[in-house]
Design a protein around this motif. Structure first.
Motif, PDB file in Angstrom:
ATOM      1  N   UNK A  95      -8.421   9.299  -4.130  1.00  0.00           N
ATOM      2  CA  UNK A  95      -7.099   8.997  -4.691  1.00  0.00           C
ATOM      3  C   UNK A  95      -6.238   8.185  -3.721  1.00  0.00           C
ATOM      4  N   UNK A  96      -6.684   8.091  -2.477  1.00  0.00           N
ATOM      5  CA  UNK A  96      -5.988   7.337  -1.439  1.00  0.00           C
ATOM      6  C   UNK A  96      -6.726   6.009  -1.250  1.00  0.00           C
ATOM      7  N   UNK A  97      -5.998   4.895  -1.295  1.00  0.00           N
ATOM      8  CA  UNK A  97      -6.648   3.586  -1.202  1.00  0.00           C
ATOM      9  C   UNK A  97      -7.396   3.406   0.108  1.00  0.00           C
ATOM     10  N   UNK A  98      -6.810   3.851   1.210  1.00  0.00           N
ATOM     11  CA  UNK A  98      -7.475   3.704   2.500  1.00  0.00           C
ATOM     12  C   UNK A  98      -8.761   4.522   2.566  1.00  0.00           C
TER      13      UNK A  98
ATOM     14  N   UNK B  81       0.058   5.274   0.037  1.00  0.00           N
ATOM     15  CA  UNK B  81      -1.303   4.757  -0.132  1.00  0.00           C
ATOM     16  C   UNK B  81      -1.963   5.352  -1.369  1.00  0.00           C
ATOM     17  N   UNK B  82      -1.239   6.199  -2.094  1.00  0.00           N
ATOM     18  CA  UNK B  82      -1.811   6.878  -3.252  1.00  0.00           C
ATOM     19  C   UNK B  82      -1.944   5.924  -4.434  1.00  0.00           C
ATOM     20  N   UNK B  83      -3.120   5.867  -5.015  1.00  0.00           N
ATOM     21  CA  UNK B  83      -3.368   4.974  -6.144  1.00  0.00           C
ATOM     22  C   UNK B  83      -2.433   5.304  -7.307  1.00  0.00           C
ATOM     23  N   UNK B  84      -2.140   6.592  -7.490  1.00  0.00           N
ATOM     24  CA  UNK B  84      -1.301   7.025  -8.608  1.00  0.00           C
ATOM     25  C   UNK B  84       0.134   6.515  -8.504  1.00  0.00           C
ATOM     26  N   UNK B  85       0.563   6.097  -7.315  1.00  0.00           N
ATOM     27  CA  UNK B  85       1.937   5.618  -7.135  1.00  0.00           C
ATOM     28  C   UNK B  85       2.100   4.151  -7.500  1.00  0.00           C
TER      29      UNK B  85
ATOM     30  N   UNK C  18      -8.065  -3.757   3.914  1.00  0.00           N
ATOM     31  CA  UNK C  18      -7.089  -2.916   4.609  1.00  0.00           C
ATOM     32  C   UNK C  18      -5.754  -3.639   4.796  1.00  0.00           C
ATOM     33  N   UNK C  19      -5.800  -4.946   4.990  1.00  0.00           N
ATOM     34  CA  UNK C  19      -4.553  -5.706   5.074  1.00  0.00           C
ATOM     35  C   UNK C  19      -3.807  -5.692   3.747  1.00  0.00           C
ATOM     36  N   UNK C  20      -4.532  -5.750   2.639  1.00  0.00           N
ATOM     37  CA  UNK C  20      -3.892  -5.670   1.317  1.00  0.00           C
ATOM     38  C   UNK C  20      -3.194  -4.325   1.132  1.00  0.00           C
ATOM     39  N   UNK C  21      -3.883  -3.252   1.531  1.00  0.00           N
ATOM     40  CA  UNK C  21      -3.249  -1.930   1.454  1.00  0.00           C
ATOM     41  C   UNK C  21      -2.017  -1.883   2.357  1.00  0.00           C
ATOM     42  N   UNK C  22      -2.110  -2.520   3.539  1.00  0.00           N
ATOM     43  CA  UNK C  22      -0.976  -2.554   4.445  1.00  0.00           C
ATOM     44  C   UNK C  22       0.226  -3.272   3.857  1.00  0.00           C
ATOM     45  N   UNK C  23      -0.019  -4.348   3.109  1.00  0.00           N
ATOM     46  CA  UNK C  23       1.071  -5.075   2.456  1.00  0.00           C
ATOM     47  C   UNK C  23       1.812  -4.164   1.488  1.00  0.00           C
TER      48      UNK C  23
END
Length: 506
Positions: free
Chosen positions: A303-306, A371-375, A358-363
């Motif tokens: 459920x966490x993108x990272x 980092x939660x996909x549900x958010x 990981x850079x996309x998640x950081x953005x």
């Protein structure tokens, strides 16, 4: 003394000295102070200069020559035959280029997001860059070990100081796993010194060893390198480290540090203990397939993108070790070389793609602090340019033809077919699993209706973010449509390695 003669030393010590200078000058603890700005610019200039100098490894590299190139050797501890001994071949040179290419992008990516101790943050990455180049170029066992272990210190600090809420737990877990695994590697080096009379890694390959000794040395190397890759079941430190690390730490960890495990197998395990490697090849293939299939299924549940991308990294690195150990199950050198080349291409490709993911998640995290996909949901409606980049990297992660993610996986799968249908069948399952977990994340994060006010308020990419993702996108597409320069650079070295492995010591 020409620069070419000492190019490797320059690539190692320029960023280390630059990092130490940043530590000595400091930034007064204020991210907005003029001195902090100077520190950022200095870090960027040093990292770009290191990358530009490293291009000399490619332009000056003779892809038709066997043996090491850009060699430097000086006595360091003569009493026990320890030398400052550096050199590269077609396996290590591409990984050094990957290291110097990624580091400036990490510096740019952390330009605004690092508010606490920015000079120390950038110094840690510069020092880490020099140590990583040292690992890939060291040809003396003690020198290799020194670089290998010291590399843990800046990463320990990067996660422990700039990481998330559970950073201390993640940092200690990362340090203990990797440090304890490496101790046995040092024991193996000391034993090999007794057999060869030197710590020269190339001389280790000629040392006479019984099958029992080779088995024990292989297991010592396995523990050190399996933790680094990481392979199942010693992979559990990686998701925790990624989740708690700052974006730059995750990028370097996934793009470069995981590759050191694969590099260790090729540089040490295969040529030094070929019979031990052959004995455990079935085990290595089994562990690699578990990583590809089981860890791929675990990624589907995240459920966490990272965490999802971290488990994806473990699955993709399974292809690397699979490609390296297929050779004992393949009849014909061409198939063995294909698997080995595929593993190497996969390492470079994964470095680009995982770093970009990981850079996309950081953005997104810099804007929403989650980092939660549900958010998320409907990001494409407010960040269309970012969405295009994220979809591209997600497709590359899933192995889309035309991207670098396809090339290495395809080569390993074809080599697997030459070995055994069921190995190939299980390996190819990543094409389904990789697409499943990657598209699952993209669908819920990027597409659909705008999920909440936080997403509705998002602004598209800033100039620096666009630059970093644009450069990585170009690299992923270029390697996907034109992998020949990378493959040609490795061919002669891989052929030489296969000859070494084929020559039994028994």
């Amino acid at each position: 003394m020409s620069l070419a003669t000492h190019l490797l030393s320059v690539l190692i010590w320029l960023p280390i000295i630059g990092g130490i200078a940043l530590l000595l000058i400091g930034d007064e603890g204020d991210s907005g102070s003029p001195r902090a700005g100077i520190m950022r610019i200095t870090a960027l200039v040093v990292s770009i200069a290191t990358f530009l100098l490293s291009i000399g490894l490619y332009t000056g590299f003779d892809s038709t020559a066997t043996g090491m190139q850009f060699v430097e050797r000086y006595a360091w501890i003569p009493a026990i035959s320890v030398d400052y001994y550096l050199g590269v071949d077609g396996i290590s040179a591409p990984l050094i280029l990957l290291t110097t290419f990624i580091t400036p992008l990490v510096v740019i990516a952390g330009w605004d997001s690092i508010r606490v101790r920015p000079a120390q943050y950038f110094a840690a990455f510069l020092i880490l860059e020099g140590l990583m180049v040292g690992v890939f170029s060291a040809l003396d066992g003690i020198l290799f070990y020194v670089f290998w272990e010291f590399m843990l210190v800046p990463m320990f600090l990067i996660i422990g100081v700039w990481g998330g809420d559970r950073r201390i737990y993640a940092t200690l877990k990362f340090f203990l796993y990797t440090f304890l695994g490496s101790v046995l590697m040092l024991v193996a080096f000391i034993y090999l010194y007794g057999q060869a009379g030197t710590f020269d890694l190339l001389a280790f390959a000629d040392a006479p060893l019984t099958l029992a000794a080779q088995k024990l040395i292989f297991l010592a190397f396995l523990l050190a390198f399996a933790v680094k890759v990481p392979m199942w079941p010693v992979h559990t430190w990686l998701p925790d480290a990624h989740v708690e690390a700052p974006t730059g730490g995750s990028v370097i960890l996934a793009a470069i540090m995981l590759k050191m495990g694969g590099y260790g197998f090729v540089r040490l395990s295969l040529p030094i203990v070929p019979d031990g490697s052959a004995y455990f090849a079935g085990l290595m293939i089994g562990l690699s397939l578990i990583a590809v299939v089981y860890i791929g299924l675990v990624a589907l549940m995240q459920k966490d993108m990272k965490k999802l991308i971290a488990y994806s990294s473990i699955a993709h690195m399974g292809f690397v070790t699979l490609g390296f150990f297929l050779l004992w199950y393949i009849n014909g050198d061409s198939g063995a070389a294909l698997g080995m080349s595929g593993g190497m291409v996969q390492m470079v490709s994964h470095g680009l793609i995982s770093g970009a993911m990981f850079l996309c998640v950081g953005v997104l995290y810099d804007r929403v602090h989650s980092r939660q996909i549900a958010d998320y949901g409907g990001v494409a409606n407010t960040m269309p340019v970012f969405a295009a980049f994220m979809v591209l990297f997600a497709m590359a992660n899933a192995g889309l033809p035309g991207t670098s993610g396809f090339v290495g996986e395809f080569m390993v799968i074809v080599a697997s077919f030459k070995a055994n249908f069921w190995i190939a069948f299980l390996a190819a399952s990543t094409l389904i699993l990789g697409a499943a977990y990657t598209l699952w994340m993209v669908k819920r994060v990027v597409y659909g209706e705008v999920a909440n006010d936080d997403v509705a308020a998002l602004e598209d990419l800033k100039g620096r973010e666009f630059l970093v993702l644009g450069i990585l996108a170009a690299a992923v597409l270029l390697l996907g449509v034109w992998p020949a320069p990378l493959v040609d650079m490795m061919n002669v070295t891989i052929e030489q390695l296969l000859e070494q492995v084929a020559a039994s010591k028994l």
